[in-house]
Design a protein around this motif. Structure first.
Motif, short mmCIF file in Angstrom:
data_model
loop_
_atom_site.label_atom_id
_atom_site.label_comp_id
_atom_site.label_asym_id
_atom_site.label_seq_id
_atom_site.Cartn_x
_atom_site.Cartn_y
_atom_site.Cartn_z
N HIS A 118 0.82 -1.21 0.00
CA HIS A 118 0.00 0.00 0.00
C HIS A 118 0.85 1.26 0.00
O HIS A 118 0.39 2.33 -0.42
CB HIS A 118 -0.95 0.00 1.21
CG HIS A 118 -0.26 0.24 2.52
ND1 HIS A 118 0.00 1.49 3.01
CD2 HIS A 118 0.23 -0.63 3.44
CE1 HIS A 118 0.61 1.40 4.18
NE2 HIS A 118 0.76 0.12 4.46
N THR A 119 2.11 1.17 0.44
CA THR A 119 2.99 2.34 0.43
C THR A 119 3.35 2.80 -0.97
O THR A 119 3.91 3.88 -1.16
CB THR A 119 4.28 2.03 1.22
OG1 THR A 119 4.78 0.76 0.81
CG2 THR A 119 4.01 2.00 2.72
N ALA A 120 3.04 1.98 -1.98
CA ALA A 120 3.27 2.37 -3.37
C ALA A 120 2.13 3.24 -3.91
O ALA A 120 2.29 3.88 -4.95
CB ALA A 120 3.42 1.13 -4.25
N ILE A 121 1.00 3.27 -3.23
CA ILE A 121 -0.20 3.94 -3.75
C ILE A 121 -0.08 5.46 -3.62
O ILE A 121 0.26 5.98 -2.56
CB ILE A 121 -1.45 3.45 -3.00
CG1 ILE A 121 -1.67 1.96 -3.26
CG2 ILE A 121 -2.68 4.24 -3.43
CD1 ILE A 121 -2.79 1.36 -2.43
N ILE A 122 -0.37 6.15 -4.72
CA ILE A 122 -0.50 7.61 -4.71
C ILE A 122 -1.76 7.98 -5.49
O ILE A 122 -2.33 7.15 -6.21
CB ILE A 122 0.72 8.33 -5.30
CG1 ILE A 122 0.99 7.89 -6.75
CG2 ILE A 122 1.94 8.13 -4.43
CD1 ILE A 122 2.08 8.68 -7.45
#
Length: 294
Positions: A118-122
């Protein structure tokens, strides 16, 4: 209906809204406070009754003038499920690119599934941090993403579309040299900011057949990808059946279905992304996802 997650300018809390025909964000909670459950997976988990409540609220909700769009689901219940080599022509271009790590099958016999954290989501409009790829092989992949509604394990293909809440757009940004170096793809595809998502979730009632959708990708105004979702090797029901066979899907889980031909490594020489490049992905009815490389 196109549902969005947004925040008020200068604040950090998530709010649930809808887009009107002009692309303005409607404040659903102002029309019905029961709609705002704090995050999109919670609203999705409310089932058909909550979706209908949101639809009624959207008909009378005011515009949230200071709204700042976030990714539709900034933190899904699990890592994002992603599918590789799922369009025939892309499978061929990937096999011929030299980045496929010596895979024997040009067209895979079963779905190739990996994940992004989820840390890849922007969100739409946020920058892709290209400097996180030190190898100079930054690439784009426009994709249709499926948002799960009713969860379950062992979902049959015939029933799969009943478990879809809606659809959004994902850019499966990839560091190609890292992808090849590590064989397993998460270190080439799961870097921070490498999963732009949005701008909205188009609810499944608006999409009788996802195969009828069409995806296009432009880089700096140049069309690079243009394909119907009907060209998928493994269609949406097949993917849901395969993933849910022994993994329980939950409301708000996301499945990115793969990218068509026209990615950067498909050109000779490859057309990798550089600082300042703008990637614009559009899918019928969902809208436009646009992000700049920083």
């Amino acid at each position: 209906m196109r549902l969005v997650t947004y925040k008020r300018s200068g604040t950090v809390g998530e709010r649930i809204g809808a887009l009107n025909a002009d692309g303005q964000v409607l404040d659903l909670a102002a029309a019905d406070p029961r709609v705002d459950w704090g995050n999109m997976p919670a609203l999705i988990g409310g089932g058909a009754a909550m979706l209908e409540r949101a639809r009624v609220a959207a008909a009378k909700a005011p515009v949230a003038a200071d709204a700042v769009l976030m990714a539709p689901i900034p933190r899904p219940p699990k890592n994002i499920f992603c599918v590789g080599k799922n369009y025939h022509e892309h499978a061929k271009e990937f096999a011929g690119s030299g980045f496929d790590g010596g895979a024997k099958d040009v067209v895979p016999p079963f779905p190739v599934v990996f994940s992004k954290p989820h840390t890849a989501i922007i969100a739409n409009g946020e920058p892709i941090l290209g400097e996180l790829d030190p190898t100079g092989g930054l690439d784009y992949e426009g994709e249709l993403a499926v948002v799960i509604g009713q969860g379950g394990r062992g979902i049959a293909k015939a029933d799969a579309l009943k478990h879809v809440f809606g659809y959004t757009i994902v850019n499966d940004v990839t560091a190609r040299h890292l992808q090849k170096r590590h064989s397993q793809w998460i270190l080439g595809k799961g870097l921070d900011t490498f999963c732009p998502m949005g701008p909205a979730i188009l609810t499944a009632d608006e999409v009788p057949d996802p195969a009828a959708l069409r995806l296009t990708t432009h880089v700096n105004g140049e069309k690079r990808q243009d394909a119907p979702v009907a060209d998928l090797i493994f269609d949406v029901p097949t993917l849901i059946e395969a993933i849910s066979a022994a993994i329980t899907l939950e409301p708000g889980d996301i499945i990115a279905t793969g990218t068509p031909a026209g990615v950067g490594i498909g050109f000779n020489p490859p057309k990798f992304l550089n600082k300042g490049d703008v990637v614009r992905i559009e899918i019928t009815g969902i809208g436009v996802l646009e992000n700049k490389v920083a």
